[in-house]
Structures are given as structure tokens and as C-alpha cells.
Enzyme design. Structure first.
Site, PDB file in Angstrom:
ATOM      1  N   HIS A 157      31.581  -7.161  43.622  1.00  0.00           N
ATOM      2  CA  HIS A 157      32.565  -8.209  43.857  1.00  0.00           C
ATOM      3  C   HIS A 157      31.980  -9.437  44.551  1.00  0.00           C
ATOM      4  CE1 HIS A 157      36.283  -5.968  42.724  1.00  0.00           C
ATOM      5  NE2 HIS A 157      35.458  -4.961  42.881  1.00  0.00           N
ATOM      6  N   ASP A 365      30.626 -17.394  47.248  1.00  0.00           N
ATOM      7  CA  ASP A 365      31.693 -16.418  47.048  1.00  0.00           C
ATOM      8  C   ASP A 365      31.536 -15.780  45.676  1.00  0.00           C
ATOM      9  OD1 ASP A 365      33.900 -15.016  47.938  1.00  0.00           O
ATOM     10  OD2 ASP A 365      35.073 -16.807  48.374  1.00  0.00           O
TER      11      ASP A 365
END
Length: 466
Positions: A157, A365
Site C-alpha cells: 500500500h 504517498d
């Protein structure tokens, strides 16, 4: 249809009461498990004096969960240590904050071994196992040692760093070798997938043996990029809730003569909060006429408070927010509100809807679902503008946002000024394109793409062998 077993560090299924965490992982995994029969396995979030491996099974809002407690030493060395002091900063390009400690690595290996031993009796012959995130990279290796031959997939992730950076990690090669015990490894973006492939080819003498297929360490691995999305349909229903409406009305009343800029992030150094504060400060310095016209709201719930780096960033942000308000406030107004508490997702939906600008500027991110939730919350007839870091994984999908370099206060300030002045027709045009992507590339598309590819790995290997 094969049963699906999802494994993650924390098991945090939504309760169906609208009080889920801000992060999107829990929502995404719960959506997958409601579609496919199976269970969700992981750490309970609790510690015990001595590890027993005792499972707690329950069913929560249609999701079967199996959890296990960890020892205090496990929590310190595996979670606070290797996961959050070593891998997290390194994978987010913060080598200056990366801590290397042999005990951390030993704790990481120990917990992955314990997870495998506890999970093994739950796995049936036809199950597919889907393991999530950097906490559990070696788990497939440990399951293979216990005789598990099922299809096992892994999804990362967070970003995968450039291979020159990754090689600064002691023991980097065994960690990558462990990934070759999976059948399929997924990344958020093609960029992260490419960085992984470059490492395998440059550092492990690997080679491409087919489309999205690598061979190294005597094994073959399928790789792919699967950008995670949000549950757009569920969020749309949430927007109609009484809580969302109350929060929208509250924020609209509070900013009746001002334009609201909103940021929502976990309190983390990867989120670019210091740089964001400085960008807003630069907007006020360069545009005196806007000072009484705007209000910035930053919601930043604390996290990982036992890690020193998080304590330090909280202190710096407290000081910086105080400086901005001290410099620019007057007796009847203040330009900045900085709040360290959690809000329900339906309440956040109302806040997003009331704002004129969504400011999402992480330094790095994996994806970032806040920006997608912001888009989904907008009024189609008068939408706000998304200002987004070009270093968020979502930037590859959301090109109609105002993309900025989050390291530049001047660039953030200019984007904020442009967003605040943007006419309605352009705001609508940009929003429509963004919302179409949010709907199309949603959590269901992410889930189905990964599970379908995992289910098909055996056939792909046969094709390569023939």
C-alpha cells in the site's frame, strides 16, 4: 469460487455505524470480504505478557475476523521498530529518519513466523491468500515452509523506493527474495512496480520472462500495478446522512464570509504538513487582500505516538500553527485552525462538501484516498478544487487536480491562489473528470483486478512453461 483469506497487520473492519478510520485500507478490505467468502486475519491491537497463538473469532458487519494478540516485545520490535522506524521512513524516502537495529529485524521475522503458524490451520486447500503491506513481506515465505501451496498474493500500500535507496537497507536482498514466495505482488502505481523490477534486475540478476513476470532466486513472480480506490457508492450514501449534513451546515455557517481550505491527514512526517503550513503562510504573506477571506482547517489525528519522530513533528506543527495565527490573526478572526482529533467519515464528508479547496500534499504517498473522498463529496453544481501533491500515487490518475511540488511553499501558495480564484465553469470541468475516475477506478475495480490476476497465476505459469 475459491475462498479468500485476507491478512493484514491490524484487523479493523468497519462497524457499519459510520465511525471507521480515516484511512481507506479497512474500507477496501471489508468490501472485498463481503464479495468473496472467507476471513480477515491479523493482529488484534492488544498485547499479552506471553504469546500464546490463541485465536479470537467473531463476525462484524458481515465480515468474519480472526485475531491474535502480540507480546510487548513483538509490539516494540516488530511494529514500532522494524515496520515503523525502519521500513516506513525508508520507503517514504526519509533515510535520515530510518533506524537500523538488529533487534528490530529479529522481532519482524519472529512475528511473521508466529503469524504463519497461527494462520496455517485456517487455510483450506482451495483458498487464495491475500497479504497486505510492509509489515508482512516475509509471511508467504513462512507459510511455504509450513507446506502451504495455495496461491498467495501480496499488495504493497505504500511506495516502493528507488533501488539505489532500497540498497541502503541492511538485509535488503533477503527481503526481496521473500517476495518471490508469492505468486503475485501488486503495487499502487507503475512507477513503484518499475522501481521494484529495476532492483530485481540490477541487484538480484533477475530477468523478465514474460509480460509482468520476473524470474530471480530460482523462482518466477508475477507483478502488476493496481491503484486502490474508494467505495464511491457507499460514500455517496454517507453524504446523505444527517451527520454529514449537520457538519456541512456547521462549516458553511462558520465560513459564511470566507472560503474554506481543508486538509485531513494522519499526523505523519510523510504527509508534508510542515511544508503545507508554510505554503499557507506564504499565501497570506504574498496576498494581504486574502487574509480575511480564507480559513484553513487542518485535521491531523495523532498516530504512532510511541515513536520519537512523531512526537517531534507534533511539537513542530504546534509551534508553526501558533506562529501563523500569532502573526496574522486579529481580535475578531484567525486564519488557521489546527485540530488533533479523529472525526467520523460521515462528518469528514460534510467538511469536504463545505470547503472550496481540498489541500492534499504528501511528500510521498502510496495512493492517498483522502483526495478521492474530497472529490466524491463535492456539490456537482458548485464543486471545490483539489490541490494535490505530484508525489501522491493518486496524481497519476487525477491529472485534472492542481498538481504541486509539496516541497515548495511558493508553489503551494500559487496553487491555492489559483484554486480560490477559479471560475465555476473550470471547477465543474475539472471536477467531472476527477469524479469519473473516482467512480471508474473504485475499490471494486481494484479488488476484482487483483483477485482475478491472483486466480489466474497458475494458468500463466503453465503458459510460460509450454
Amino acid at each position: 469460487m475459491s475462498r479468500l483469506i485476507v491478512v493484514s497487520n491490524r484487523v479493523n473492519p468497519p462497524t457499519g455505524k459510520g465511525d471507521e478510520s480515516v484511512g481507506g485500507l479497512a474500507m477496501a478490505l471489508a468490501a472485498a470480504l463481503r464479495e468473496y467468502s472467507g476471513l480477515w486475519f491479523g493482529w488484534s491491537g492488544k498485547t499479552t505478557p506471553e504469546f500464546t497463538g490463541q485465536l479470537a473469532m467473531q463476525r462484524i458487519d458481515g465480515v468474519t475476523v480472526a485475531t491474535v494478540d502480540l507480546e510487548e516485545a513483538d509490539y516494540d520490535e516488530y511494529y514500532n521498530g522494524y515496520a515503523n522506524k525502519t521500513l516506513w521512513p525508508l520507503f517514504h524516502y526519509r533515510a535520515d529518519l530510518t533506524a537500523y537495529d538488529r533487534a528490530y529485524g529479529e522481532g519482524y521475522e519472529r512475528v511473521n513466523c508466529r503469524f504463519a503458524e497461527t494462520l496455517r490451520p485456517l487455510i483450506e486447500p482451495d483458498d487464495m491468500v491475500w497479504i497486505h503491506d510492509y509489515h508482512l513481506i516475509p509471511l508467504a515465505r513462512e507459510l511455504r515452509k509450513l507446506g502451504v501451496e495455495n496461491r498467495i498474493g501480496f499488495f504493497l500500500h505504500i511506495p516502493w523506493p528507488a533501488h539505489q535507496l532500497f540498497t541502503t537497507l541492511p538485509g535488503h536482498r533477503p527481503l526481496v527474495e521473500a517476495l518471490f514466495d508469492y505468486d503475485l505482488v501488486g503495487f499502487q502505481t507503475a512507477e513503484f512496480q518499475q522501481a521494484f523490477e529495476e532492483y530485481v534486475i540490477s541487484e538480484a540478476d533477475g530477468e523478465h520472462v514474460g509480460p509482468h513476470c520476473l524470474k530471480a532466486f530460482g523462482r518466477t513472480l508475477h507483478v502488476g500495478s493496481y491503484p486502490i480506490g474508494m467505495d464511491a457508492s457507499d460514500f455517496g450514501k454517507m453524504m446523505k446522512s444527517a451527520r454529514a449534513a449537520r457538519m456541512r451546515d456547521l462549516m458553511t455557517a462558520a465560513t459564511v464570509f470566507r472560503q474554506l481550505i481543508v486538509g485531513v491527514d494522519r499526523l505523519d512526517y510523510s504527509k508534508g504538513l510542515e511544508e503545507r503550513f508554510l505554503g499557507f503562510e506564504r499565501l497570506l504573506i504574498d496576498n494581504p487582500d486574502l487574509r480575511r477571506e480564507v480559513l484553513m482547517l487542518q485535521i491531523a489525528p495523532p498516530s504512532r505516538e510511541g515513536v520519537e519522530a512523531y512526537q517531534e513533528i507534533r511539537a513542530r506543527l504546534d509551534a508553526l500553527s501558533g506562529r501563523i495565527n500569532g502573526e496574522f490573526s486579529d481580535i475578531d478572526w484567525a486564519p488557521f485552525r489546527y485540530v488533533n482529533k479523529n472525526y467520523r467519515r460521515d462528518e469528514l464528508a460534510g467538511i469536504y462538501c463545505a470547503s472550496k479547496v481540498g489541500l492534499v500534499t504528501p511528500l510521498r504517498d502510496g495512493m492517498n484516498l483522502v483526495c478521492k473522498e474530497y472529490v466524491a463529496a463535492q456539490n456537482p453544481e458548485d464543486p471545490g478544487v483539489l490541490v494535490l501533491s505530484r508525489f501522491a500515487g493518486a496524481a497519476r490518475q487525477m491529472k485534472e487536480a492542481l498538481l504541486v511540488n509539496p516541497n515548495s511553499p511558493e508553489e503551494i501558495a500559487e496553487a491555492l491562489k489559483q484554486a480560490l480564484a477559479m471560475d465555476k465553469s473550470e471547477r465543474i470541468r475539472r471536477w467531472r473528470a476527477l469524479f469519473e475516475n473516482v467512480q471508474r477506478e473504485d475499490v471494486t475495480a481494484w479488488r476484482d483486478a487483483f483477485v482475478a490476476d491472483l486466480a489466474g497465476t497458475a494458468e500463466k505459469l503453465k503458459a510460460l512453461a509450454s
